[in-house]
Design a protein around this motif. Structure first.
Motif: not given
Length: 332
Positions: A41-55
């Motif tokens: 289960v993941l609680v919250d994700t970050g923006f839909r942008q590359s820096a967030c996605r990669e991290a």
């Protein structure tokens, strides 16, 4: 794939994945991974942008979770928390969010209606039309929000959400958004706070079309979360602290801000929120209100409106509209 700081284990099986928010004053999102043998289960994700996605995906890979289904639980609709939810859940996972906030995520018509109502209110308060139209294209609340799609399920206040070995008690805490939720892990005496309570910064409380008095709702929700003061607090951004003490600090902060907003209305009768916000104090560095960054001005005016709405609900000021413009007056 670039590497983020290694996830931090806070409790057995519960990890904090730091997700950077480049160029944003919030700096970083705390995504929380609740690991399970068959699915996580993941609680919250970050923006839909590359820096967030990669991290985020680097953290999930480091925890060995990418080869199993991941369900996503969202504390609220804001794009820095929800932007990557459909990508993480994919076709095998479910995205859980409060029934109140869900339409803004998976209903395109509801999104359109919401932004139309929000724009009308900001224009009514005196926000310049050209600035507002520019923000419509650059505001991360819109540009980095999740795309429509994904399998969503609604959560209700008090519901017990059971996902693998994890049991989350859903607590509706309206204020930061109409459907902001906290999640209490009773077996671990920990509470996932989202943006309801932050310890290093003050959560933004803005005006919402569906909430006539968002700040009033927030203050009630602050009192409700005080009952969980003995739990391990897991905020959506930055560091942790004493939850009970922080509730008191945030309550006092908004009382001071209410007096500041009232003084602005008293000293500048007939002004709208855009003008009145310029007479309030902000931590953003700018030589004047005219030079205040446009994106942050949008947040500031929204916060000013929430305080004006609460003052009106208390009967301390009056809001009048004429020719499509709002004006505020202190009551004697």
């Amino acid at each position: 794939m670039s590497r983020s700081p290694f996830p931090e284990e806070l409790l057995p099986g519960l990890f904090r994945i730091p997700v950077p928010l480049p160029g944003n004053p919030l700096k970083e999102l705390n995504a929380y991974l609740l690991r399970g043998a068959q699915r996580s289960v993941l609680v919250d994700t970050g923006f839909r942008q590359s820096a967030c996605r990669e991290a985020l995906f680097a953290g999930l890979e480091a925890l060995g979770c990418l080869d199993k289904p991941i369900d996503v639980v969202l504390t609220h609709l804001h794009s820095d928390h929800s932007g990557l939810a459909p990508e993480v859940a994919g076709t095998a996972g479910t995205i859980y969010v409060s029934r109140v906030d869900r339409p803004s995520l998976d209903d395109p018509e509801a999104r359109r209606v919401f932004w139309g109502m929000a724009e009308r209110r900001f224009l009514e308060e005196g926000f310049p039309l050209l600035s507002l139209r520019h923000l419509n294209d650059t505001n991360p609340a819109r540009s980095m929000a999740p795309p429509t799609g994904g399998h969503y399920e609604s959560l209700e206040d008090g519901q017990l959400l059971e996902l693998g070995p994890w049991r989350l008690r859903c607590l509706l805490m309206p204020g930061h958004t109409p459907g902001q939720m906290c999640f209490f892990l009773e077996e671990h005496n920990a509470i996932l706070l989202g943006d309801h309570v932050l310890f290093d910064i003050t959560p933004n409380i803005t005006a919402w079309p569906a909430m006539p008095d968002a700040l009033g709702s927030y203050l009630v929700s602050l009192e409700r979360v005080r009952a969980y003061g003995g739990a391990l607090p897991l905020p959506g951004h930055r560091g942790r602290g004493d939850l009970t003490a922080r509730v008191g600090q945030l309550t006092a902060h908004h009382q001071c801000r209410l007096e500041e907003a009232f003084a602005a209305v008293r000293d500048h009768p007939g002004a709208g929120a855009y003008t009145l916000a310029g007479y309030m104090s902000w931590k953003i560095r700018a030589a004047s209100w005219a030079e205040f960054p446009e994106t942050q001005k949008w947040f500031a005016v929204g916060e000013c409106m929430s305080h004006l709405d609460h003052l009106a609900a208390l009967g301390r000021i009056e809001r009048r509209t004429a020719d499509g413009r709002a004006a505020y007056f202190a009551r004697s």
